[in-house]
Scaffold this active site. Structure first.
Site, PDB file in Angstrom:
ATOM      1  N   SER A  38     -30.879  10.943   2.666  1.00 14.77           N
ATOM      2  CA  SER A  38     -30.064  11.867   3.453  1.00 14.77           C
ATOM      3  C   SER A  38     -30.127  11.584   4.946  1.00 14.77           C
ATOM      4  CB  SER A  38     -30.517  13.315   3.206  1.00 14.77           C
ATOM      5  OG  SER A  38     -30.284  13.701   1.872  1.00 14.77           O
ATOM      6  N   GLU A  65     -43.248  17.424   6.875  1.00 14.05           N
ATOM      7  CA  GLU A  65     -42.661  17.170   8.190  1.00 14.05           C
ATOM      8  C   GLU A  65     -43.708  17.248   9.298  1.00 14.05           C
ATOM      9  OE1 GLU A  65     -41.396  19.182   5.925  1.00 14.05           O
ATOM     10  OE2 GLU A  65     -39.311  18.571   5.575  1.00 14.05           O
ATOM     11  N   PHE A  91     -35.573  21.692   9.825  1.00 15.06           N
ATOM     12  CA  PHE A  91     -37.005  21.534   9.585  1.00 15.06           C
ATOM     13  C   PHE A  91     -37.770  21.081  10.828  1.00 15.06           C
ATOM     14  CE2 PHE A  91     -35.613  20.639   4.987  1.00 15.06           C
ATOM     15  CZ  PHE A  91     -35.630  21.983   4.697  1.00 15.06           C
ATOM     16  N   HIS A 115     -28.039  16.628   9.305  1.00 12.28           N
ATOM     17  CA  HIS A 115     -27.539  17.889   8.749  1.00 12.28           C
ATOM     18  C   HIS A 115     -27.637  18.973   9.823  1.00 12.28           C
ATOM     19  CE1 HIS A 115     -28.124  15.352   5.306  1.00 12.28           C
ATOM     20  NE2 HIS A 115     -27.559  16.231   4.500  1.00 12.28           N
ATOM     21  N   ASP A 123     -25.852  24.493   0.944  1.00 12.52           N
ATOM     22  CA  ASP A 123     -27.297  24.740   0.975  1.00 12.52           C
ATOM     23  C   ASP A 123     -27.626  26.092   1.592  1.00 12.52           C
ATOM     24  OD1 ASP A 123     -27.821  22.398  -0.269  1.00 12.52           O
ATOM     25  OD2 ASP A 123     -28.600  21.342   1.483  1.00 12.52           O
ATOM     26  N   ARG A 174     -23.837  15.727   8.891  1.00 12.89           N
ATOM     27  CA  ARG A 174     -23.565  15.348   7.512  1.00 12.89           C
ATOM     28  C   ARG A 174     -22.076  15.070   7.325  1.00 12.89           C
ATOM     29  NH1 ARG A 174     -23.422  19.237   2.192  1.00 12.89           N
ATOM     30  NH2 ARG A 174     -23.441  17.603   0.608  1.00 12.89           N
TER      31      ARG A 174
END
Length: 317
Positions: A38, A65, A91, A115, A123, A174
């Site tokens: 991703s 992360e 994140f 993203h 999501d 994205r």
């Protein structure tokens, strides 16, 4: 040529740029927190760093992360390598302590954050970043790039690998973005963080955007022009760097005395340093929703008709 180039998500544009950078900069060392497919951070030439192969230049960090960001600080402090690692922008919450330390310690760490908005779609609000860019931009000694297309992505990466005492977050989409047409001077001015992408002799307002919203405000400017309202368009891939330029350059980009409308798929608080009291930001100050990206963009008002309507209200005020 930009006119014939394909539409690309900027995360895909980033992978294409890395495919050029990694072979000529052997000191780069990449990775991802279990989101390699991703984040698009792995290029074919890197090889995988493991217990069996210490020559590999790509680390599968796993779903950690905070650990990834801390490890990248350690790699940078060791010296000799330039670490970059990817996760979703939302994140950064988990990376936050180490991002702050990267900036505090003046280490060359590159955070690849994909993203980047509600444009990621179904999501839902847990994965849709809202306040994250504001937090990153408020961090001292951190450059945050949110490019609009492949060219701005290449400039962002060039700045990141050249920035020896300031860490960088590279914020990528994205959803696909449209290649923009620019002059040579405009391409040079990308390095200044923001630049005039469309300029009129008799402008009535300035539209400012970053990332995927740059095409939206260009389309809105064209629609406004059909209605007799000329709008300058500013692309702002790195607000941090732009705010460090001198007043003369800033005034040449954002003309004094004109109303301003800033458009960004995130919380509006980043933009008020550039705005006067009656100017406006089209942003998002609530959490997102779960729906396809095109439905969400319409729901939150990121459409050509709405940008046109808000721009007209500024001009008419």
């Amino acid at each position: 040529a930009s006119e014939t180039a394909p539409k690309l998500a900027t995360r895909t544009a980033s992978e294409k740029v890395l495919a050029v950078i990694n072979p000529i900069l052997p000191e780069t060392m990449g990775g991802s927190a279990d989101l390699t497919g991703s984040n698009n951070t792995k290029t074919a030439d890197l090889g995988v760093f493991s217990a069996d192969d210490r020559k590999g230049r790509y680390v599968y960090y796993g779903i950690r992360e905070h650990g990834m960001a801390a490890a990248m600080n350690g790699i940078a402090l060791h010296g000799g390598l330039v670490p970059f690692g990817g996760t979703f922008l939302v994140f950064t919450d988990y990376c936050r302590p180490s991002i702050r330390l990267s900036a505090l310690m003046q280490q060359q760490v590159i955070y690849v954050m994909t993203h980047d908005s509600i444009g990621l779609g179904e999501d839902g609000p847990t994965h849709q970043p809202i306040e994250h860019l504001v937090t990153l931009r408020a961090t001292p000694n951190l450059n945050n790039w949110r490019p609009a297309d492949l060219v701005e992505t290449a400039v962002a990466w060039k700045n990141a690998v050249s920035s020896s005492k300031t860490p960088t977050s590279l914020v990528f989409s994205r959803q696909n973005t449209t290649p923009l047409v620019r002059t040579h001077d405009q391409i040079e001015n990308i390095n200044k963080g923001g630049y005039l992408l469309k300029e009129h002799n008799d402008p009535k307002l300035t539209l400012i955007a970053s990332g995927s919203e740059v095409q939206l405000v260009l389309d809105a400017a064209n629609k406004l022009e059909e209605n007799g309202i000329n709008a300058n368009v500013v692309s702002m891939p790195c607000l941090d760097i732009f705010l460090d330029t001198d007043d003369a350059y800033q005034s040449s980009v954002i003309k004094t005395g004109l109303p301003i409308l800033a458009v960004e798929l995130g919380h509006p608080n980043s933009w008020y340093k550039l705005l006067n009291k009656n100017d406006k930001v089209l942003g998002i100050d609530s959490f997102g929703e779960s729906a396809p990206a095109n439905v969400l963009l319409e729901h939150f008002g990121f459409t050509i008709p709405n940008v046109v309507d808000v721009a007209k209200s500024l001009v008419d005020a």
